[in-house]
Design an enzyme around this catalytic site. Sequence first.
Site, short mmCIF file in Angstrom:
data_model
loop_
_atom_site.label_atom_id
_atom_site.label_comp_id
_atom_site.label_asym_id
_atom_site.label_seq_id
_atom_site.Cartn_x
_atom_site.Cartn_y
_atom_site.Cartn_z
N HIS A 68 0.81 -1.22 0.00
CA HIS A 68 0.00 0.00 0.00
C HIS A 68 0.84 1.28 0.00
O HIS A 68 0.28 2.38 -0.08
CB HIS A 68 -0.94 0.02 1.22
N HIS A 83 1.52 6.92 -0.26
CA HIS A 83 0.70 6.03 0.57
C HIS A 83 -0.66 5.87 -0.10
O HIS A 83 -1.48 6.79 -0.07
CB HIS A 83 0.55 6.64 1.97
#
Length: 161
Positions: A68, A83
């Site tokens: 992620h 992110h």
Amino acid sequence: MFKGLFGKKDKGGKLYAPINGEAVLLENIEDAMFSQKILGDGIAVRPAEGKVYSPADGTVSMIADTKHAIGITTGDGLELLIHIGMDTVALNGEGYTPKVAAGAAVKKGDLLMEFDMEFITGKGYSCVTPMIITNMDEVKSVTPHAGSASVGETVLVEYEK
């Protein structure tokens, strides 16, 4: 005229959109870790598609085990964290497909990651993606630019080192 030869010239740089979509200021996103700039300063993008591209020339410094998040070190030493989504570490990598490996040299606009926006939002997570400068001690100023974001074309962050 001689500043570049004799004085230390301030270096300015630009980070381009890592995702097509709408750029939003960090203080306007829902995650306090990013909105309060605890990890660093930068910008976030509400993605229009599930693809992340390199915002600058550099090296992939890390891809999180949970896929992620991606780290990029730019040619001038900036350390970036991209992110993908909010609280998406909980997905344990589901919905993410890396297109590069840690250590890879990348150019602005190179595809880094694909992510399944429908899957992520279907699990109840936001796809808002912050792009953060994590080594703020190396940076004098950061100027984020909100608005429409096009990969490789739109400057989302200007900085001075």
